[in-house]
Write a protein that holds these residues in place. Structure first.
Motif, PDB file in Angstrom:
ATOM      1  N   ASP A 174       0.806  -1.223   0.000  1.00  0.00           N
ATOM      2  CA  ASP A 174       0.000   0.000   0.000  1.00  0.00           C
ATOM      3  C   ASP A 174       0.840   1.274   0.000  1.00  0.00           C
ATOM      4  O   ASP A 174       0.296   2.369  -0.111  1.00  0.00           O
ATOM      5  N   GLN A 175       2.160   1.141   0.097  1.00  0.00           N
ATOM      6  CA  GLN A 175       3.034   2.315   0.063  1.00  0.00           C
ATOM      7  C   GLN A 175       3.678   2.447  -1.319  1.00  0.00           C
ATOM      8  O   GLN A 175       4.437   1.573  -1.745  1.00  0.00           O
ATOM      9  N   ASP A 176       3.383   3.538  -1.982  1.00  0.00           N
ATOM     10  CA  ASP A 176       3.870   3.731  -3.350  1.00  0.00           C
ATOM     11  C   ASP A 176       5.393   3.726  -3.425  1.00  0.00           C
ATOM     12  O   ASP A 176       5.979   3.153  -4.357  1.00  0.00           O
ATOM     13  N   LEU A 177       6.040   4.360  -2.456  1.00  0.00           N
ATOM     14  CA  LEU A 177       7.496   4.431  -2.489  1.00  0.00           C
ATOM     15  C   LEU A 177       8.134   3.055  -2.290  1.00  0.00           C
ATOM     16  O   LEU A 177       9.171   2.742  -2.889  1.00  0.00           O
ATOM     17  N   VAL A 178       7.509   2.241  -1.448  1.00  0.00           N
ATOM     18  CA  VAL A 178       8.032   0.883  -1.243  1.00  0.00           C
ATOM     19  C   VAL A 178       7.921   0.088  -2.535  1.00  0.00           C
ATOM     20  O   VAL A 178       8.874  -0.578  -2.953  1.00  0.00           O
ATOM     21  N   ARG A 179       6.754   0.146  -3.177  1.00  0.00           N
ATOM     22  CA  ARG A 179       6.585  -0.569  -4.445  1.00  0.00           C
ATOM     23  C   ARG A 179       7.576  -0.081  -5.488  1.00  0.00           C
ATOM     24  O   ARG A 179       8.164  -0.877  -6.231  1.00  0.00           O
ATOM     25  N   ALA A 180       7.770   1.219  -5.534  1.00  0.00           N
ATOM     26  CA  ALA A 180       8.688   1.776  -6.524  1.00  0.00           C
ATOM     27  C   ALA A 180      10.110   1.301  -6.272  1.00  0.00           C
ATOM     28  O   ALA A 180      10.850   0.985  -7.217  1.00  0.00           O
ATOM     29  N   GLY A 181      10.499   1.221  -5.002  1.00  0.00           N
ATOM     30  CA  GLY A 181      11.840   0.742  -4.675  1.00  0.00           C
ATOM     31  C   GLY A 181      12.033  -0.711  -5.058  1.00  0.00           C
ATOM     32  O   GLY A 181      13.059  -1.087  -5.644  1.00  0.00           O
ATOM     33  N   PHE A 182      11.034  -1.547  -4.736  1.00  0.00           N
ATOM     34  CA  PHE A 182      11.120  -2.960  -5.117  1.00  0.00           C
ATOM     35  C   PHE A 182      11.155  -3.112  -6.628  1.00  0.00           C
ATOM     36  O   PHE A 182      11.927  -3.912  -7.173  1.00  0.00           O
ATOM     37  N   ALA A 183      10.312  -2.345  -7.316  1.00  0.00           N
ATOM     38  CA  ALA A 183      10.259  -2.446  -8.778  1.00  0.00           C
ATOM     39  C   ALA A 183      11.598  -2.067  -9.407  1.00  0.00           C
ATOM     40  O   ALA A 183      12.050  -2.695 -10.372  1.00  0.00           O
ATOM     41  N   MET A 184      12.249  -1.062  -8.851  1.00  0.00           N
ATOM     42  CA  MET A 184      13.546  -0.637  -9.383  1.00  0.00           C
ATOM     43  C   MET A 184      14.573  -1.762  -9.252  1.00  0.00           C
ATOM     44  O   MET A 184      15.343  -2.035 -10.181  1.00  0.00           O
ATOM     45  N   VAL A 185      14.562  -2.427  -8.085  1.00  0.00           N
ATOM     46  CA  VAL A 185      15.498  -3.536  -7.869  1.00  0.00           C
ATOM     47  C   VAL A 185      15.207  -4.674  -8.843  1.00  0.00           C
ATOM     48  O   VAL A 185      16.119  -5.218  -9.482  1.00  0.00           O
ATOM     49  N   LEU A 186      13.942  -5.028  -8.984  1.00  0.00           N
ATOM     50  CA  LEU A 186      13.583  -6.166  -9.826  1.00  0.00           C
ATOM     51  C   LEU A 186      13.860  -5.892 -11.300  1.00  0.00           C
ATOM     52  O   LEU A 186      14.325  -6.785 -12.029  1.00  0.00           O
ATOM     53  N   ARG A 187      13.596  -4.681 -11.743  1.00  0.00           N
ATOM     54  CA  ARG A 187      13.794  -4.363 -13.158  1.00  0.00           C
ATOM     55  C   ARG A 187      15.263  -4.292 -13.546  1.00  0.00           C
ATOM     56  O   ARG A 187      15.589  -4.259 -14.734  1.00  0.00           O
ATOM     57  N   SER A 188      16.131  -4.293 -12.558  1.00  0.00           N
ATOM     58  CA  SER A 188      17.569  -4.296 -12.863  1.00  0.00           C
ATOM     59  C   SER A 188      18.068  -5.696 -13.223  1.00  0.00           C
ATOM     60  O   SER A 188      19.211  -5.851 -13.642  1.00  0.00           O
ATOM     61  N   GLN A 189      17.198  -6.705 -13.081  1.00  0.00           N
ATOM     62  CA  GLN A 189      17.591  -8.085 -13.317  1.00  0.00           C
ATOM     63  C   GLN A 189      17.094  -8.567 -14.682  1.00  0.00           C
ATOM     64  O   GLN A 189      15.920  -8.381 -15.015  1.00  0.00           O
ATOM     65  N   PRO A 190      17.951  -9.206 -15.460  1.00  0.00           N
ATOM     66  CA  PRO A 190      17.542  -9.631 -16.797  1.00  0.00           C
ATOM     67  C   PRO A 190      16.526 -10.761 -16.802  1.00  0.00           C
ATOM     68  O   PRO A 190      15.822 -10.955 -17.798  1.00  0.00           O
ATOM     69  N   ASP A 191      16.425 -11.500 -15.686  1.00  0.00           N
ATOM     70  CA  ASP A 191      15.520 -12.653 -15.653  1.00  0.00           C
ATOM     71  C   ASP A 191      14.233 -12.386 -14.886  1.00  0.00           C
ATOM     72  O   ASP A 191      13.446 -13.303 -14.640  1.00  0.00           O
ATOM     73  N   ILE A 192      13.994 -11.123 -14.501  1.00  0.00           N
ATOM     74  CA  ILE A 192      12.797 -10.792 -13.722  1.00  0.00           C
ATOM     75  C   ILE A 192      12.044  -9.655 -14.403  1.00  0.00           C
ATOM     76  O   ILE A 192      12.634  -8.656 -14.814  1.00  0.00           O
ATOM     77  N   GLU A 193      10.733  -9.815 -14.490  1.00  0.00           N
ATOM     78  CA  GLU A 193       9.861  -8.794 -15.072  1.00  0.00           C
ATOM     79  C   GLU A 193       8.779  -8.425 -14.064  1.00  0.00           C
ATOM     80  O   GLU A 193       8.141  -9.297 -13.466  1.00  0.00           O
ATOM     81  N   VAL A 194       8.565  -7.136 -13.833  1.00  0.00           N
ATOM     82  CA  VAL A 194       7.466  -6.678 -12.992  1.00  0.00           C
ATOM     83  C   VAL A 194       6.219  -6.652 -13.869  1.00  0.00           C
ATOM     84  O   VAL A 194       6.060  -5.794 -14.727  1.00  0.00           O
ATOM     85  N   ALA A 195       5.325  -7.605 -13.645  1.00  0.00           N
ATOM     86  CA  ALA A 195       4.168  -7.773 -14.522  1.00  0.00           C
ATOM     87  C   ALA A 195       2.960  -6.961 -14.075  1.00  0.00           C
ATOM     88  O   ALA A 195       2.021  -6.779 -14.843  1.00  0.00           O
TER      89      ALA A 195
END
Length: 231
Positions: A10-31
């Protein structure tokens, strides 16, 4: 293979931080992303994914209730619970609901990535000893009916032995040494146990053994299959 991940917090900044980490990985996609449990249910239905990273405390519907509904619905996505506090009772409730593990929000990015990949591979991300301590804290007074649960009748004597040791938090290597069998044999038994009992991972094995009384916070229940001839 690309791992499709859904983020629920429910926290936008937390989601944004996680998404940034995940999108840095070639084998992970934020769907996809959601900000509460009800939106997470819709997201799970509408957006095919492998892993859902789920917060516990959220408005509308909390992460525990959302996890229960998602796990009832099918095999995917597997749910990885995030919690602020170690041994949070909400995290335990989520494990009972079918989550494949939990992780502290304070964990470093590499631990989050490792956890997502583990859950995607069908493993749990909570070490057996940690799982045992978690359950031991919240189930100190489990009733002991003195009778094995009906599902145990479907297991061989050896499978019950392996189940009890896995429920105590032992690894495959430790079980193999204790029962004097190969690690590959233990892995095969674990697979048969999960299939017969409808369990998804090692966490659910531990929860099952505690809830049925096969294992107590002090150890194995007296009078189980310790002295039976292995199969």
């Amino acid at each position: 293979m690309t791992i499709r991940v859904l983020l629920v917090d429910d926290q936008d900044l937390v989601r944004a931080g996680f998404a940034m980490v995940l999108r840095s990985q070639p084998d992970i996609e934020v769907a996809g992303e959601a900000a509460d449990g009800r939106a997470a249910l819709r997201l799970a239905r509408e957006c095919p994914a492998d892993v859902m990273v789920m917060d516990v405390r959220m408005p509308e519907l909390d992460g525990v209730a959302a996890t229960r509904e998602i796990c009832r619905a099918g095999e995917r996505p597997r749910v990885l619970i995030l919690t602020t506090f170690d041994l949070d009772e909400y995290a335990y409730a989520a494990l009972r609901a079918g989550a494949s593990g939990f992780l502290l929000k304070s964990a470093p990015p590499e631990e989050l990535l490792y956890a997502i990949r583990c859950v995607h591979n069908g493993d749990s991300i909570v070490a057996p000893s940690t799982t045992r301590r978690l359950i031991g804290r919240f189930l100190p007074h489990l009733p002991d009916t003195g009778e094995p649960p009906p599902d145990l009748a479907d297991l061989t004597a050896r499978e019950r032995e392996v189940l009890a040791q896995a429920g105590c938090g032992l690894s495959n290597t430790e079980i193999a040494g204790l029962l004097t069998i190969s690690e590959a044999t233990v892995k095969t038994h674990i697979g048969h146990i999960m299939a017969k009992l409808g369990l998804r991972d090692r966490i659910q094995i531990v929860v099952y053994t505690y809830e049925t009384g096969l294992v107590t916070p002090q150890g194995r229940r007296p009078g189980n299959d310790r002295d039976r001839k292995p199969v």
